[in-house]
Write a protein that holds these residues in place. Structure first.
Motif, PDB file in Angstrom:
ATOM      1  N   ASP A   1       3.929  12.284 -33.877  1.00 34.29           N
ATOM      2  CA  ASP A   1       2.575  12.363 -33.785  1.00 34.29           C
ATOM      3  C   ASP A   1       2.500  11.197 -32.531  1.00 34.29           C
ATOM      4  O   ASP A   1       2.510  10.165 -31.872  1.00 34.29           O
TER       5      ASP A   1
ATOM      6  N   GLU B   1      -0.831   8.891 -32.134  1.00 35.03           N
ATOM      7  CA  GLU B   1      -0.250   7.815 -32.952  1.00 35.03           C
ATOM      8  C   GLU B   1       0.970   7.440 -31.579  1.00 35.03           C
ATOM      9  O   GLU B   1       0.513   5.278 -30.679  1.00 35.03           O
TER      10      GLU B   1
ATOM     11  N   GLU C   1       0.587   3.996 -28.662  1.00 38.80           N
ATOM     12  CA  GLU C   1       1.084   2.467 -28.506  1.00 38.80           C
ATOM     13  C   GLU C   1       1.691   1.948 -27.387  1.00 38.80           C
ATOM     14  O   GLU C   1       2.034   0.657 -26.686  1.00 38.80           O
TER      15      GLU C   1
END
Length: 289
Positions: free
Chosen positions: A205, A208, A212
């Motif tokens: 993903d 996502e 990070e």
């Protein structure tokens, strides 16, 4: 410098993720004057002579310069700052003159001066018999002297804008001063899409993952994607997929290079420079009123 190498880059805007605001300003300051010079003549104005890109290492300054050269269909002369310097008297200034002479011969042309702070730092603090000061003077004269630079645009790049001589930052030399910022979440996602568009991903993903990667520069993200693919190949040289676990392992190897102090340094310089520009304009208005 023995010779000046002229090249035609193959980097396009689509190869650079994010930085949409900087891209737009480069199109206006570089691409439009080189492709549509009549528009400026019609409006009775001269196009910008130079654009300065500054920001943290790995933020994409060189890629931006190459992309605008490609999209402008212009020749490209790339010079690293230290390459200009010579131990022989007069050779450093001669190198600067040769760069601009060659650029005018192959116009339309973009002269890209990388690591500009190495040759154009603030005058008056040198311990090298005045070589650096003479190089700065030659650069100022070449950019804003009696000879016309029609069809030539200078793009400078630096990680240390605070070290540049103030005379370079006034109108007529580097007319546009652009901060190339640390990628935000949307920019990180765009950069990930660029560097994984030909990568066989499975269960990754990117949105996502982009969250990070706070503190990662564009170069860091490119290195991360490469390391993730290499980890997959180390596990199996016939691997056909790159998974989330590969990216997680890569993040242990490729660490973010931009911290909070670095971001604060560039943001504070940007604010300080804008205040100085506004004050200079007010003083000019008072002087010529």
């Amino acid at each position: 410098m023995r010779e000046v190498l002229v090249e035609i880059p193959k980097i396009r805007w689509s190869d650079i993720g994010g930085l949409e605001d900087v891209k737009l300003k480069l199109r206006e300051a570089v691409e439009m004057p080189l492709k549509e010079p009549d528009a400026f003549k019609r409006m009775g104005i001269r196009p910008p002579r130079g654009v300065l890109l500054y920001g943290p290492p790995g933020s994409g300054k060189t890629l931006l310069a190459k992309a605008v050269a490609t999209e402008s269909e212009a020749n490209f002369i790339s010079i690293k700052g230290p390459e200009v310097m010579s131990k022989w008297v007069g050779e450093s200034e001669k190198a600067v003159r040769m760069i601009f002479k060659k650029a005018k011969q192959v116009a339309p042309c973009i002269v890209f001066l990388d690591e500009l702070d190495a040759v154009a730092h603030t005058r008056g603090f040198d311990t090298d018999s005045g070589v650096s000061e003479r190089v700065v003077n030659q650069l100022l004269t070449s950019m804003d002297g009696l000879e016309s630079l029609e069809g030539v645009v200078v793009i400078g790049a630096t990680n240390r804008p605070d070290r540049l001589d103030p005379a370079l930052l006034r109108t007529g030399r580097f007319d546009r001063i652009l901060l190339v910022p640390t990628p935000n979440r949307d920019s990180r996602l765009a950069i990930l899409k660029v560097h994984t568009r030909e990568m066989p991903l499975e269960g990754v993903d990117l949105e996502e993952l982009g969250v990070e990667l706070d503190g990662y520069s564009g170069a860091d993200i490119e290195g991360l994607c490469r390391e993730a693919a290499m980890i997959a190949l180390r596990e199996n040289k016939h691997a056909k997929k790159v998974t989330v676990s590969h990216f997680q392992e890569a993040m242990k190897v490729v660490r973010p290079s931009i911290d909070a102090d670095t971001i604060r340094f560039y943001e504070e310089f940007d604010k300080r420079f804008k205040k100085q520009t506004e004050r200079g304009r007010r003083e000019e208005n008072i002087l010529y009123r």
